[in-house]
Design an enzyme around this catalytic site. Structure first.
Site, PDB file in Angstrom:
ATOM      1  N   GLU A 142      -1.060   5.892  -8.644  1.00 40.75           N
ATOM      2  CA  GLU A 142      -1.903   6.942  -8.054  1.00 40.75           C
ATOM      3  C   GLU A 142      -1.710   8.278  -8.766  1.00 40.75           C
ATOM      4  OE1 GLU A 142      -2.288   7.145  -3.784  1.00 40.75           O
ATOM      5  OE2 GLU A 142      -2.368   9.332  -3.810  1.00 40.75           O
ATOM      6  N   ASP A 199       0.854  -1.200   0.000  1.00 43.20           N
ATOM      7  CA  ASP A 199       0.000   0.000   0.000  1.00 43.20           C
ATOM      8  C   ASP A 199       0.890   1.250   0.000  1.00 43.20           C
ATOM      9  OD1 ASP A 199      -2.356   1.479   0.197  1.00 43.20           O
ATOM     10  OD2 ASP A 199      -2.448   1.320   2.390  1.00 43.20           O
ATOM     11  N   GLY A 216      -8.130   8.407   7.054  1.00 40.94           N
ATOM     12  CA  GLY A 216      -8.482   8.702   8.448  1.00 40.94           C
ATOM     13  C   GLY A 216      -9.881   9.278   8.560  1.00 40.94           C
TER      14      GLY A 216
HETATM   15  P1  13P Z   1      -8.612   4.758   5.933  1.00 39.31           P
HETATM   16  O1  13P Z   1      -7.548   4.680   6.983  1.00 39.31           O
HETATM   17  O2  13P Z   1      -9.235   6.092   5.882  1.00 39.31           O
HETATM   18  O3  13P Z   1      -9.607   3.666   6.055  1.00 39.31           O
HETATM   19  O4  13P Z   1      -7.875   4.613   4.520  1.00 39.31           O
HETATM   20  C1  13P Z   1      -7.129   3.464   4.253  1.00 39.31           C
HETATM   21  C2  13P Z   1      -6.364   3.595   2.998  1.00 39.31           C
HETATM   22  O5  13P Z   1      -6.746   4.279   2.072  1.00 39.31           O
HETATM   23  C3  13P Z   1      -5.110   2.833   2.893  1.00 39.31           C
HETATM   24  O6  13P Z   1      -4.465   3.040   1.691  1.00 39.31           O
END
Ligand code: 13P
Length: 293
Positions: A135, A84, A178
């Site tokens: 991205e 990620d 978040g």
């Molecule tokens: P959240 O922490 O807002 O759920 O987002 C997770 C995210 O996009 C990880 O790449």
């Protein structure tokens, strides 16, 4: 079954649902997500940030743990192990470490550099059979108490990156990581439509899946979002369940009821169950239940 994420996301896009990407932080987190996916017969993506990988001992440790858990738990649904928000070096390291999918996040770079590095990593990943996410338009978020707005990606830039052969694309549409601030105005669904038109059917990715109202999630899926990332929601669920357990005095090593000694497995159990419940809720919302075949 560990696979790359290409087929599961193409299928999701064609059939109008989204596959959940859930970030993992440790063995309990991973096990909870895998068992829930299996129970619900849902495909799933395990997301690993570079920070979480470092915490767990490195990319190789994560790949070995996920592979072994997948086999030992007898998981039959498609599971992708995905980096990620990877850096250039991190993305390459994950290809070597045994991940099945990577994200290269070049959104903070000048566009031409994002384009060049993404192109290089597309070839690198595809050579070894991995899928790759890129991205465009940085996802905002809260850091050091300051919340930055999520950018809205330019459809023409999205097209240029999609044309490199990336398998799925994270395009900013005002989403942030978040908790969303009280004055957040919602997803830019009009921008999503334009990005969808410009990128010709490539599965789109929605980051910041925590706290987006259900109707906007459903509208985003309609607009071509086929992968939704969730991290904070699982963290909050885990923390709340653990806190409740501790406040009830059950984690007190001096308490009379711990005659067999303090057991960390019991401490982690409420959080484990809370993650399972949260993942189930999200898979139902995203429409991926029963879509494992
Ligand atoms: P959240 O922490 O807002 O759920 O987002 C997770 C995210 O996009 C990880 O790449």
């Amino acid at each position: 079954m560990l696979v790359n994420a290409t087929r599961m996301l193409k299928k999701a896009r064609a059939e109008h649902y989204a596959v959940g990407h859930f970030n993992i932080n440790n063995l309990e987190w991973t096990k909870a997500i895998l068992l829930t996916a299996e129970e619900l017969k849902s495909p799933v993506i395990l997301g690993v940030s570079e920070g979480a990988a470092k915490y767990m001992g490195g990319f190789k440790v994560v790949a070995a743990m996920v592979k072994a858990l997948d086999e030992s738990l007898g998981i039959t649904v498609p599971v992708a192990l995905h980096l990620d928000h990877g850096s250039y070096a991190g993305a390459k390291a994950c290809v070597e470490a045994g991940f099945t999918s990577i994200m290269f996040d070049g959104s903070s770079l000048p566009f031409e550099e994002n384009l060049a590095k993404t192109k290089e990593l597309v070839d690198y990943a595809h050579d070894k059979g991995l899928s790759i996410e890129a991205e465009v338009g940085a996802i905002g978020g809260t850091e050091d108490g300051i919340t930055a707005d999520g950018e809205v990606a330019d459809p023409a830039e999205c097209k240029k990156i999609a044309d490199l052969g990336v398998d799925f694309l994270a395009a900013g549409i005002g989403n942030i990581h978040g908790i969303y601030p009280a004055d957040w105005t919602g997803l830019h669904l009009d921008a999503l439509e334009k990005i969808g038109e410009a990128t010709g059917g490539i599965p789109l990715v929605l980051h910041g899946g925590t706290g987006i109202p259900d109707d906007q999630i459903k509208a985003a899926i309609k607009g071509g979002v086929s992968k939704i990332n969730v991290n904070t929601d699982c963290q909050l669920a885990f923390a709340a369940a653990t806190k409740e357990y501790c406040l009830a005095g059950k984690a007190d090593p001096t308490a009379e009821n711990t005659s067999k000694g303090y057991d960390p497995r019991k401490l982690l159990k409420p959080g484990f169950l809370a993650i399972q419940a949260k993942v189930k809720e999200k898979m139902e919302l995203f429409g991926s239940v029963g879509k494992a075949a």
